[in-house]
Enzyme design. Structure first.
Site, PDB file in Angstrom:
ATOM      1  N   HIS A  25      -9.422 -37.506  16.047  1.00  0.00           N
ATOM      2  CA  HIS A  25     -10.688 -36.888  16.453  1.00  0.00           C
ATOM      3  C   HIS A  25     -10.544 -36.206  17.811  1.00  0.00           C
ATOM      4  O   HIS A  25     -11.080 -35.126  18.032  1.00  0.00           O
ATOM      5  CB  HIS A  25     -11.805 -37.939  16.492  1.00  0.00           C
ATOM      6  CG  HIS A  25     -13.180 -37.358  16.543  1.00  0.00           C
ATOM      7  ND1 HIS A  25     -13.911 -37.273  17.707  1.00  0.00           N
ATOM      8  CD2 HIS A  25     -13.964 -36.803  15.575  1.00  0.00           C
ATOM      9  CE1 HIS A  25     -15.082 -36.710  17.456  1.00  0.00           C
ATOM     10  NE2 HIS A  25     -15.146 -36.422  16.175  1.00  0.00           N
ATOM     11  N   CYS A  26      -9.790 -36.834  18.706  1.00  0.00           N
ATOM     12  CA  CYS A  26      -9.620 -36.305  20.074  1.00  0.00           C
ATOM     13  C   CYS A  26      -8.870 -34.978  20.123  1.00  0.00           C
ATOM     14  O   CYS A  26      -9.043 -34.209  21.071  1.00  0.00           O
ATOM     15  CB  CYS A  26      -8.848 -37.286  20.939  1.00  0.00           C
ATOM     16  SG  CYS A  26      -9.503 -38.954  20.996  1.00  0.00           S
ATOM     17  N   ILE A  27      -7.994 -34.721  19.146  1.00  0.00           N
ATOM     18  CA  ILE A  27      -7.164 -33.506  19.207  1.00  0.00           C
ATOM     19  C   ILE A  27      -7.724 -32.363  18.364  1.00  0.00           C
ATOM     20  O   ILE A  27      -7.093 -31.326  18.223  1.00  0.00           O
ATOM     21  CB  ILE A  27      -5.706 -33.792  18.801  1.00  0.00           C
ATOM     22  CG1 ILE A  27      -5.591 -34.207  17.330  1.00  0.00           C
ATOM     23  CG2 ILE A  27      -5.090 -34.841  19.726  1.00  0.00           C
ATOM     24  CD1 ILE A  27      -4.163 -34.243  16.799  1.00  0.00           C
TER      25      ILE A  27
END
Length: 363
Positions: A354-356
């Site tokens: 999700h972060c990338i």
């Protein structure tokens, strides 16, 4: 032409859609920072390519890479993944890219938050961060979408919305002295309401244990549907995450969402606990801000998955719990395709799938 607007999304009739609404694309940024990614980012690059390939089964993927890594990225990425040369300081597109808002006339616009590398000069992870702070506006310009420059420091991974007026975040992150110390909780809420057109903020006390982002909500929980979330859960009373998960569960149970619904909570097992090995640590250049020592606890979480066009792309982190996590997600999203991607290399850099990634809504 892309214009930076002086008004706010709320005043202009725009709202932030939920992640489960349709996407036109997903943007990512190429990992190359050698004091975060081991061996100059080579193992991480393979993981990013695998994530991009998985997403591209259902959604167009655009990767950005700096000039020095452009040819290497192009050689590793399939032809159907668009590559754009763009300078960044690191590769966390969720936090540096725009948060998009849409209206009911088929128009979308980007919200460009101030970015200070998760804490600025107080406890930020690196300096400088000016290239990262410029990414959101550049994305909007490439897509010819107008944007708003929001007046607060905020990372995209620190918020989740349900598309129906509710925003989830953690006090640990948004009220951290390294973000917007001059603002009260209520003043931060007012900015979120103006720039995302949400009606209610559900404040959770803490994020995942030892998360170097000061407790991003996207590494702790995810919104399954309006009034329904999935939460990282730990059953070991001796683990620090045990108490955190229960405090968060209590906070969720004590509140209703913007539409007055009680919040249904599903539990996802916590992988591990996972730690950086000696071999993994020795491949990373020395850095002031980021803890990449042998034995450092990794903030691993299956909640750090991406929803894109009826497709769940989730991290594989621990063979003891991967299957259980997949079965839970399959039960929560019966009509969806599920793809697990080996994501330890992403976790070693401090985040996950999700972060990338950052979604661009379809309009």
């Amino acid at each position: 032409m892309s214009t930076q607007l002086k008004s706010t999304p709320l005043n202009d009739g725009f709202r932030m859609p939920a992640e489960h609404e349709p996407h036109a694309g997903i943007w990512m940024a190429w990992p190359e920072r050698s004091d975060n990614w081991r061996y100059g980012g080579k193992p991480a690059q393979k993981a990013f390519v695998n994530v991009a390939k998985a997403i591209s089964k259902t959604t167009k993927v655009t990767m950005v890479a700096g000039s020095e890594q452009y040819e290497n990225a192009r050689a590793q990425l399939p032809e159907n993944i668009q590559l754009i040369e763009m300078s960044t300081d690191d590769s966390w597109m969720r936090d540096i890219g725009p948060s998009y808002v849409v209206n009911n006339k088929g128009i979308r616009r980007g919200v460009d938050w101030k970015f200070n590398a998760w804490g600025g000069l107080v406890d930020g992870l690196y300096f400088p961060w000016n290239k990262d702070d410029a990414v959101a506006q550049k994305v909007c310009e490439v897509l010819i979408d107008d944007s708003y420059r929001a007046p607060i420091v905020l990372e995209g991974g620190s918020i989740h919305v349900d598309g129906e007026g509710t925003l989830y975040t953690t006090e640990e992150c948004l009220l951290h002295p390294s973000r917007n110390p001059e603002l009260t909780k209520n003043e931060i809420e007012q900015v979120l309401k103006q720039y995302l057109a949400i009606e209610k903020v559900i404040w959770l006390p803490l994020g995942l244990y030892n998360d170097e982002t000061n407790g991003h909500v996207d590494n702790l929980m995810h919104v399954v549907a309006p009034g329904e979330v999935v939460l990282t859960w730990c059953d070991d009373p001796d683990d620090p995450q045990y108490a955190i998960s229960r405090k968060v569960q209590q906070a969720l149970s004590a509140q209703s969402d913007a539409k007055g619904r009680d919040i249904i909570i599903h539990k996802l097992p916590m992988p591990g606990p996972l730690y950086i090995t000696d071999e993994e640590a020795c491949g990373v250049d020395i850095c002031d801000g980021m803890a990449r020592e042998p034995g450092e606890r990794l903030a691993g979480s299956y909640a750090n998955y991406l929803i894109s066009n009826k497709h769940i792309i989730f991290p594989l982190l621990d063979e003891k719990t991967d299957q259980q996590a997949q079965e839970i997600l399959a039960g929560l999203y019966p009509e969806y395709q599920l793809t697990g991607v080996d994501a330890r290399e992403i976790l070693l850099g401090g985040g996950n799938i999700h972060c990338i990634t950052q979604q661009i809504p379809a309009v």
